[in-house]
Design an enzyme around this catalytic site. Structure first.
Site, PDB file in Angstrom:
ATOM      1  N   GLY A  38       0.746  -1.332   0.050  1.00  0.00           N
ATOM      2  CA  GLY A  38      -0.110  -0.041   0.086  1.00  0.00           C
ATOM      3  C   GLY A  38       0.827   1.237   0.095  1.00  0.00           C
ATOM      4  N   ALA A  39       1.983   1.096  -0.674  1.00  0.00           N
ATOM      5  CA  ALA A  39       2.749   2.424  -0.627  1.00  0.00           C
ATOM      6  C   ALA A  39       2.498   3.461  -1.751  1.00  0.00           C
ATOM      7  CB  ALA A  39       4.325   1.712  -0.882  1.00  0.00           C
ATOM      8  N   ASN A  40       1.543   3.447  -2.369  1.00  0.00           N
ATOM      9  CA  ASN A  40       1.290   4.482  -3.361  1.00  0.00           C
ATOM     10  C   ASN A  40       0.647   5.685  -2.847  1.00  0.00           C
ATOM     11  OD1 ASN A  40      -1.203   2.423  -3.404  1.00  0.00           O
ATOM     12  ND2 ASN A  40      -1.972   4.212  -4.322  1.00  0.00           N
ATOM     13  N   GLY A  42      -0.405   8.038   1.013  1.00  0.00           N
ATOM     14  CA  GLY A  42      -0.617   8.320   2.478  1.00  0.00           C
ATOM     15  C   GLY A  42       0.581   7.879   3.140  1.00  0.00           C
ATOM     16  N   ILE A  43       0.636   7.227   4.479  1.00  0.00           N
ATOM     17  CA  ILE A  43       2.087   7.035   5.120  1.00  0.00           C
ATOM     18  C   ILE A  43       3.030   6.199   4.154  1.00  0.00           C
ATOM     19  CG2 ILE A  43       0.801   7.644   7.185  1.00  0.00           C
ATOM     20  CD1 ILE A  43       0.668   4.793   8.140  1.00  0.00           C
ATOM     21  N   GLY A  44       2.231   5.095   3.602  1.00  0.00           N
ATOM     22  CA  GLY A  44       3.005   4.070   2.682  1.00  0.00           C
ATOM     23  C   GLY A  44       4.058   5.121   1.848  1.00  0.00           C
ATOM     24  N   SER A 167      -3.064  -0.114  14.979  1.00  0.00           N
ATOM     25  CA  SER A 167      -3.929   1.078  15.293  1.00  0.00           C
ATOM     26  C   SER A 167      -4.140   1.224  16.800  1.00  0.00           C
ATOM     27  CB  SER A 167      -5.249   1.350  14.491  1.00  0.00           C
ATOM     28  OG  SER A 167      -6.041   2.193  14.866  1.00  0.00           O
ATOM     29  N   TYR A 192     -13.306  -3.311  11.719  1.00  0.00           N
ATOM     30  CA  TYR A 192     -11.975  -2.541  11.841  1.00  0.00           C
ATOM     31  C   TYR A 192     -11.102  -2.704  12.807  1.00  0.00           C
ATOM     32  CZ  TYR A 192      -8.458   1.064  11.117  1.00  0.00           C
ATOM     33  OH  TYR A 192      -7.125   1.763  11.344  1.00  0.00           O
TER      34      TYR A 192
END
Length: 308
Positions: A38-40, A42-44, A167, A192
């Site tokens: 998920g690096a595309n 936000g924090i990624g 989280s 979640y």
């Protein structure tokens, strides 16, 4: 006038508090390989940018290849000589995970840092390609399978680290073994929270199993970050907009991920939880070894794997 000054001080203090801790490590990662899911965005994306700036070969595992390539191009523009690659990975499909790992193991000789960063939050009731409830399937089971498939390479590359983005929401989660996939009843928030607790329990059990391997695994709370994660919730999106000045930027939210990946003082620390680049407490239900082992066994059964 005094009231205005006090109000300004309060705002500035709140902004400083919201920004949280900063990773102060100057460690270089030349010759190291890092994989971030998920690096595309936000924090990624911010984590990938930082690790690339330290000299690491960074592989972005993304469901959206186009966005991944845009992120990779941006990192190359900002970091001269950056080694960044994009590979397709859909954590909601075990076939995609297995195909990704098969190619990865064929083409990549070392893996020193695995950051299980991708996630979904408060989405309407959906199932993955394998019939898992989406939060549990992506946030927990998808990363469980990915780590399982790559653990051998991590051990051969040791010292190595696995970083799991969880989280604070794990405090409000419970593993509902009688209805893991929320078929009896569904609440997106609780689903979640269950998946984030599963992250903590997975990390706890994996750390025990990795004893003596020189591979560590830790989990973290990134803070409340302005990101696309709340896009499925109208209420949360509204709240995030109203209180955006008190939320972390993606760069600020990435600091603890970076810290867990590079900080020299964590080289032998495993099975712990961090927030704001410092040790953080774990909810009582996240410290139960019996629950962790049971979830491990159930996860293996659901995925059709044997992980000794």
């Amino acid at each position: 006038m005094k009231l205005g000054v006090q109000a300004l001080k309060l705002v500035l203090y709140s902004l400083k508090y919201a920004a949280g801790g900063v990773c102060l490590s100057t460690a270089r990662l030349d010759g190291k390989t890092a994989l971030i899911t998920g690096a595309n965005c936000g924090i990624g994306r911010e984590t990938a940018l930082d690790l690339a700036s330290r000299g690491a070969r960074v592989i972005l595992a993304c469901r959206d290849i186009e966005k991944g390539e845009e992120t990779a191009a941006e990192i190359r523009r900002r970091v001269g000589g950056a080694q960044v690659e994009v590979r397709e990975l859909d954590l909601a499909d075990t076939c995609s995970i297995r195909a990704f790992a098969q190619r990865f193991l064929r083409e990549v000789n070392h893996l020193h840092i695995l950051i299980n960063n991708a996630g979904v939050m408060m989405c309407p009731y959906m199932k993955t390609a394998d019939g898992f409830e989406m939060h549990l399937g992506v946030n927990h089971l998808g990363h469980f399978l990915l780590t399982y498939l790559l653990i051998g390479l991590l051990k051969r590359s040791a010292p190595a680290r696995v970083v799991v983005v969880s989280s604070l929401a794990h405090y409000f989660g419970w593993i509902r073994f009688h209805d893991l996939h929320s078929q009896g009843s569904y609440n997106s928030g609780l689903a979640y929270c269950q998946s984030k607790l599963a992250n903590v329990l997975f990390t706890r059990e994996l750390s025990h199993r990795l004893t003596g391997s020189n591979v560590t695994v830790n989990t973290l709370h990134p803070g409340t970050v302005r990101s696309e994660l709340v896009r499925h919730s109208t209420v949360m999106s509204l709240l995030f907009t109203l209180f955006s000045m008190f939320l972390k930027t993606p760069r600020e939210g990435a600091q603890t991920s970076i810290y867990c990946a590079v900080a020299e003082e964590l080289h032998s620390i495993s099975g712990k939880h961090f927030s704001d680049c410092a040790p953080a407490s774990i909810a009582p239900q996240g410290r139960c070894d019996e629950t962790a082992r049971k979830l491990w066994d159930v996860s293996c059964e659901l995925l059709g794997i044997e992980w000794d």
